[in-house]
Design a protein around this motif. Structure first.
Motif, mmCIF file in Angstrom:
data_model
loop_
_atom_site.group_PDB
_atom_site.id
_atom_site.type_symbol
_atom_site.label_atom_id
_atom_site.label_comp_id
_atom_site.label_asym_id
_atom_site.label_seq_id
_atom_site.Cartn_x
_atom_site.Cartn_y
_atom_site.Cartn_z
ATOM 1 N N ASP A 250 38.399 40.256 34.327
ATOM 2 C CA ASP A 250 38.494 40.823 32.979
ATOM 3 C C ASP A 250 39.736 41.695 32.819
ATOM 4 N N LEU A 251 40.034 42.488 33.823
ATOM 5 C CA LEU A 251 41.198 43.379 33.722
ATOM 6 C C LEU A 251 42.501 42.585 33.728
ATOM 7 N N GLU A 252 42.571 41.534 34.540
ATOM 8 C CA GLU A 252 43.759 40.676 34.523
ATOM 9 C C GLU A 252 43.890 39.956 33.186
ATOM 10 N N ASN A 253 42.755 39.545 32.633
ATOM 11 C CA ASN A 253 42.746 38.899 31.318
ATOM 12 C C ASN A 253 43.297 39.860 30.265
ATOM 13 N N TYR A 254 42.887 41.116 30.349
ATOM 14 C CA TYR A 254 43.358 42.135 29.403
ATOM 15 C C TYR A 254 44.873 42.282 29.462
ATOM 16 N N GLU A 272 44.819 46.364 41.887
ATOM 17 C CA GLU A 272 45.276 46.401 43.275
ATOM 18 C C GLU A 272 44.214 46.972 44.198
ATOM 19 N N GLU A 273 43.508 47.982 43.699
ATOM 20 C CA GLU A 273 42.432 48.569 44.505
ATOM 21 C C GLU A 273 41.337 47.543 44.771
ATOM 22 N N ILE A 274 41.018 46.752 43.750
ATOM 23 C CA ILE A 274 39.990 45.711 43.906
ATOM 24 C C ILE A 274 40.447 44.658 44.922
ATOM 25 N N LYS A 275 41.718 44.296 44.865
ATOM 26 C CA LYS A 275 42.262 43.277 45.776
ATOM 27 C C LYS A 275 42.124 43.717 47.230
ATOM 28 N N HIS A 276 42.280 45.011 47.461
ATOM 29 C CA HIS A 276 42.269 45.504 48.853
ATOM 30 C C HIS A 276 40.900 45.991 49.287
#
Length: 276
Positions: A250-254, A272-276
């Motif tokens: 959702d955040l990337e979509n935003y 980035e925090e989610i990715k790591h």
């Protein structure tokens, strides 16, 4: 669709109705579906019957009335004097004010839901009324060529002329605010349902009920999937609820929709925090 609750399936069907096909029945059924999600054991038919009964009581009283203003006065007398519908000043942000079923049971509501009651009753009486998404408030207008007035159901059916609307706008904002033409334009059924859900969203965010706020956003996105801030807000709530995969999508979509958003740095950090 199969994984959705019956209430959510019902709302999905209404949300995917083309705008030009939406009627007052879609408005009331959409409002009932919103309440049904909160109260899964609710008898929808009971509340449809309440609207029919109100219209049935009023029909003989307005039969033969030639002047539309007299019709408005008769509806006002019935709803706000005899049935005691009124605005909930004491607890404006009580979520029950936004559920049409509670409004019918308690005779308490906010401008939007009291307007909705009035609009549905008017429709059943053959006296069409449209919603006006006035800034910070919600009012209605009879669709009658000989009646250039607005009605404020939150204030017991107060009758307003354009100059009264200008004064009300100044009162709402506590300062002089120019009355723009678009402030008095009618809004679609879709917009009314969306406004109802956004009210609930803000109420639930204020009371830290994240899951319920998420449900309001999800239904709002069914109505209007092209509102970037709803994708962002859903992503932020999913993040709070540890639903990280959904949050990242959702955040990337935003950011794809608004690459130069003012909060893009904060959102990028979260991703980035989610990715790591």
């Amino acid at each position: 669709m199969l994984s959705l609750s019956p209430a959510r399936q019902k709302f999905w069907q209404i949300a995917h109705t083309p705008d030009h096909e939406m009627s007052m029945e879609h408005l009331i059924e959409g409002a009932l579906a919103i309440a049904w999600e909160e109260y899964p054991r609710m008898d929808l038919g009971h509340y449809r019957e309440i609207f029919d009964r109100i219209a049935g009581d009023l029909q003989p009283r307005i039969a033969g009335i030639k002047y539309p203003l007299k019709v408005v006065q008769e509806i006002n007398q019935y709803l706000f004097v005899e049935q005691n519908f009124c605005g909930n000043d004491r607890d404006y942000y009580d979520p029950r004010n936004s559920f049409i079923t509670d409004v019918l049971d308690r005779r308490l509501g906010i401008p939007l839901t009291l307007s909705l009651v009035y609009m549905v009753v008017g429709d059943r009486l053959g006296f069409p009324i449209e919603g006006i998404s006035f800034p910070g408030h919600f009012i209605i207008r009879p669709q009658h060529p000989d009646l250039e007035i607005f009605i404020d159901p939150y204030n017991k059916g107060e009758i307003l002329f354009p100059e009264d609307c200008a004064n009300k706008l100044n009162q709402l904002y506590g300062r002089e605010v120019p009355l723009q033409r678009e402030y008095l334009e009618p809004v679609s059924i879709r917009r009314i349902l969306d406004r109802l859900l956004n009210n609930l969203k803000m109420i639930y965010l204020r009371s830290h009920e994240s899951s319920k706020a998420l449900g309001a956003i999800e239904r709002s996105l069914m109505l209007n999937p092209d509102v970037p801030t709803q994708w962002r807000d859903r992503g932020l709530i999913c993040y709070q609820l540890d639903r990280y995969t959904e949050a990242r999508v959702d955040l990337e979509n935003y950011l794809q929709r608004i690459p130069y958003a003012e909060d893009r740095q904060i959102i990028k950090q979260l991703i980035e925090e989610i990715k790591h």
